[in-house]
Design a protein around this motif. Structure first.
Motif, PDB file in Angstrom:
ATOM      1  N   CYS A  11       8.048   2.043   4.306  1.00 31.37           N
ATOM      2  CA  CYS A  11       7.267   2.072   3.075  1.00 31.37           C
ATOM      3  C   CYS A  11       6.220   0.964   3.083  1.00 31.37           C
ATOM      4  N   GLY A  12       6.559  -0.160   3.697  1.00 28.99           N
ATOM      5  CA  GLY A  12       5.609  -1.268   3.798  1.00 28.99           C
ATOM      6  C   GLY A  12       4.462  -0.974   4.751  1.00 28.99           C
ATOM      7  N   ASP A  13       4.662  -0.007   5.663  1.00 28.60           N
ATOM      8  CA  ASP A  13       3.604   0.349   6.613  1.00 28.60           C
ATOM      9  C   ASP A  13       2.375   0.906   5.900  1.00 28.60           C
ATOM     10  N   ALA A  14       2.567   1.463   4.738  1.00 32.97           N
ATOM     11  CA  ALA A  14       1.444   2.027   3.988  1.00 32.97           C
ATOM     12  C   ALA A  14       0.432   0.947   3.648  1.00 32.97           C
ATOM     13  N   GLN A  15       0.914  -0.239   3.370  1.00 31.88           N
ATOM     14  CA  GLN A  15       0.017  -1.330   2.998  1.00 31.88           C
ATOM     15  C   GLN A  15      -0.952  -1.654   4.123  1.00 31.88           C
ATOM     16  N   LYS A  16      -0.510  -1.520   5.373  1.00 31.19           N
ATOM     17  CA  LYS A  16      -1.369  -1.813   6.527  1.00 31.19           C
ATOM     18  C   LYS A  16      -2.574  -0.878   6.558  1.00 31.19           C
ATOM     19  N   LEU A  29      -3.642   1.075   4.178  1.00 30.75           N
ATOM     20  CA  LEU A  29      -4.419   1.020   2.935  1.00 30.75           C
ATOM     21  C   LEU A  29      -5.362  -0.189   2.920  1.00 30.75           C
ATOM     22  N   ASN A  30      -4.904  -1.334   3.448  1.00 31.51           N
ATOM     23  CA  ASN A  30      -5.786  -2.509   3.549  1.00 31.51           C
ATOM     24  C   ASN A  30      -6.942  -2.242   4.501  1.00 31.51           C
ATOM     25  N   GLU A  31      -6.645  -1.604   5.627  1.00 29.56           N
ATOM     26  CA  GLU A  31      -7.706  -1.261   6.583  1.00 29.56           C
ATOM     27  C   GLU A  31      -8.697  -0.289   5.941  1.00 29.56           C
ATOM     28  N   GLN A  38      -9.405   0.038   2.774  1.00 33.26           N
ATOM     29  CA  GLN A  38     -10.210  -0.682   1.792  1.00 33.26           C
ATOM     30  C   GLN A  38     -11.331  -1.454   2.490  1.00 33.26           C
ATOM     31  N   TRP A  56       1.561   9.513   7.570  1.00 32.87           N
ATOM     32  CA  TRP A  56       2.538   8.665   6.893  1.00 32.87           C
ATOM     33  C   TRP A  56       3.035   9.334   5.621  1.00 32.87           C
ATOM     34  N   CYS A  78       9.619   7.046  -0.061  1.00 30.66           N
ATOM     35  CA  CYS A  78       8.966   5.876  -0.656  1.00 30.66           C
ATOM     36  C   CYS A  78       8.508   6.140  -2.089  1.00 30.66           C
TER      37      CYS A  78
END
Length: 154
Positions: free
Chosen positions: A30-35, A37-39, A41, A81, A89
């Protein structure tokens, strides 16, 4: 009786660790989404800078093609994902639907930007060929002859 209880407790504790391991692996996904999503952005900010942040500015299609290619690649990772982790998630349906629609727009914009980049490259190649063959800047044989300044008072 104490040794049996301690072995039983140890066995249950070990089973609990192994049973929790898949859940831990899933939740770390679930934390992989942040990677991505930051890229994503960061890539969108690059696209906004290309456009001059609302100012009328000519955008180089070659640069735009490169950024949109990265954005589409990022979107492919995001879609994959979502397919794998959406339920686990607890990703809201609205987010998933919005992400997919945004990805479709990015694919469309990438196509347009890369098509324009290919046309620019072809035009530059053709202009270079014309110059090598003695063509003028505006096409044709260019300007020839001489021009003399008039004599006398102007």
């Amino acid at each position: 009786m104490l040794p049996i209880r301690s072995h039983l407790a140890a066995a249950l504790a070990a089973a609990g660790v192994f049973m929790a391991a898949p859940a831990f692996a899933q939740s770390s996904g679930c934390g992989d989404a942040q990677k991505f999503l930051n890229e994503r952005q960061s890539l969108i900010q690059q696209i906004n800078k290309l456009g001059g942040n609302g100012k009328k500015k000519t955008i180089d299609p070659r640069t735009a093609c490169g950024v949109f290619t990265k954005l589409v690649s990022n979107g492919n990772v995001g879609i994959k994902w979502l397919e794998t982790n959406k339920t686990w998630c607890q990703v809201p349906d609205e987010f998933a639907k919005g992400f997919e629609e945004d990805h479709k727009r990015a694919v469309e914009m990438k196509g347009k930007a890369c098509e324009a980049a290919a046309k620019v490259a072809e035009m530059e190649k053709q202009a270079k060929k014309e110059r090598q063959n003695g063509g003028g800047l505006l096409g044709g044989g260019g300007l020839t002859g001489s021009y003399t300044m008039p004599k006398g008072a102007l």
